[in-house]
Design a protein around this motif. Structure first.
Motif: not given
Length: 284
Positions: A253-258
């Motif tokens: 799983h890949k989660r991208f946050c900013t």
């Protein structure tokens, strides 16, 4: 009687690898790490609301980076990669030595400078290497200091390229306007060391400029970007540290946050990561 149940819950929990950058550049490193280690779970955090880090003071970069590391630990990450040269140069050592023992001595925070310093001398025959980086990374002297530990015979020349990150982040990296600044800094670096045969792009934004850079680079000079080097180093690290590897969750799983606008981040991040990115905004 409750202890085995607690262990089972922990094994089912997501404990991803955290990858951090002040903005988008660390995605070029994450791309190579995921390619080398596709089975693990990942969280990426770009501190875009406070970027760029390259022009900020040591104290500010340290404070911002520490806040982000704390956020990763709250997400369950036992391992955090600072895929940001400025954060690695200005904050990593303090976090490792002073903060980590108090926060969670079992967790680990790694950077991108040491893995590169460990191998860069293997590429040079003339024993002259060039470092192209942000003002902050150059001012820290981190690369010359680390490289000398592994290759004391190397002469290291640095060139700060303050316009290169803005060119990338404003989507001008492949436009004619980039040519002047790229040619200028390559010329200035090679003026410092006439026998340079290896150049490291010591900023994770710079791989997007690589085609332009090669246009102005004399033949025979090796051009290194950090993604593959850091990925190989991480593979080796996890093989040598099963106590960390065993705590990482597997799921791909890949989660991208900013810390800034999620929609805008996703559009630009896709360019760096090489595939579509859907991001979420988080508050530190």
């Amino acid at each position: 009687m409750n202890h085995p149940k607690a262990i089972q819950v922990n094994l089912r929990a997501k404990t991803p690898i955290g990858i951090f950058d002040s903005g988008y550049g660390g995605l070029t490193v994450m791309k190579e790490i995921v390619k080398a280690l596709p089975g693990f779970d990942y969280i990426y955090l770009g501190d875009n609301a406070r970027a760029p880090y390259g022009t900020r003071s040591f104290e500010t970069v340290y404070r911002y980076t520490l806040e982000c590391v704390e956020w990763f630990f709250e997400q369950g990450c036992p391992l955090v990669i600072l895929a940001c040269n400025t954060a690695s140069a200005k904050a990593l050592r303090s976090i490792q030595q002073n903060d980590l023992p108090l926060m969670d001595p079992g967790n680990r925070v790694l950077g991108v400078i040491r893995p590169t310093a460990e191998v860069i001398g293997n590429y040079s025959k003339t024993r002259q290497v060039g470092i192209m980086a942000t003002n902050g990374t150059v001012a820290s002297q981190s690369y010359p200091i680390e490289i000398k530990k592994f290759f004391p015979d190397l002469d290291v020349y640095q060139e700060a390229c303050p316009m290169w990150v803005p060119l990338v982040e404003n989507n001008e990296y492949d436009k004619p306007g980039a040519d002047y600044f790229i040619n200028q800094h390559i010329f200035q670096l090679l003026e410092k060391g006439s026998k340079i045969d290896t150049i490291l792009l010591a900023c994770t934004h710079y791989p997007l400029l690589i085609n332009k850079i090669r246009q102005y680079l004399p033949l025979g000079i090796e051009l290194l970007s950090q993604g593959e080097i850091v990925a190989r180093s991480l593979v080796d690290y996890l093989e040598r540290h099963p106590e960390i590897t065993g705590r990482l969750s597997l799921g791909g799983h890949k989660r991208f946050c900013t810390t800034d606008d999620a929609a805008g981040f996703g559009q630009s991040a896709s360019i760096f990561f090489g595939e579509a990115v859907i991001a979420e905004k988080v508050n530190l």
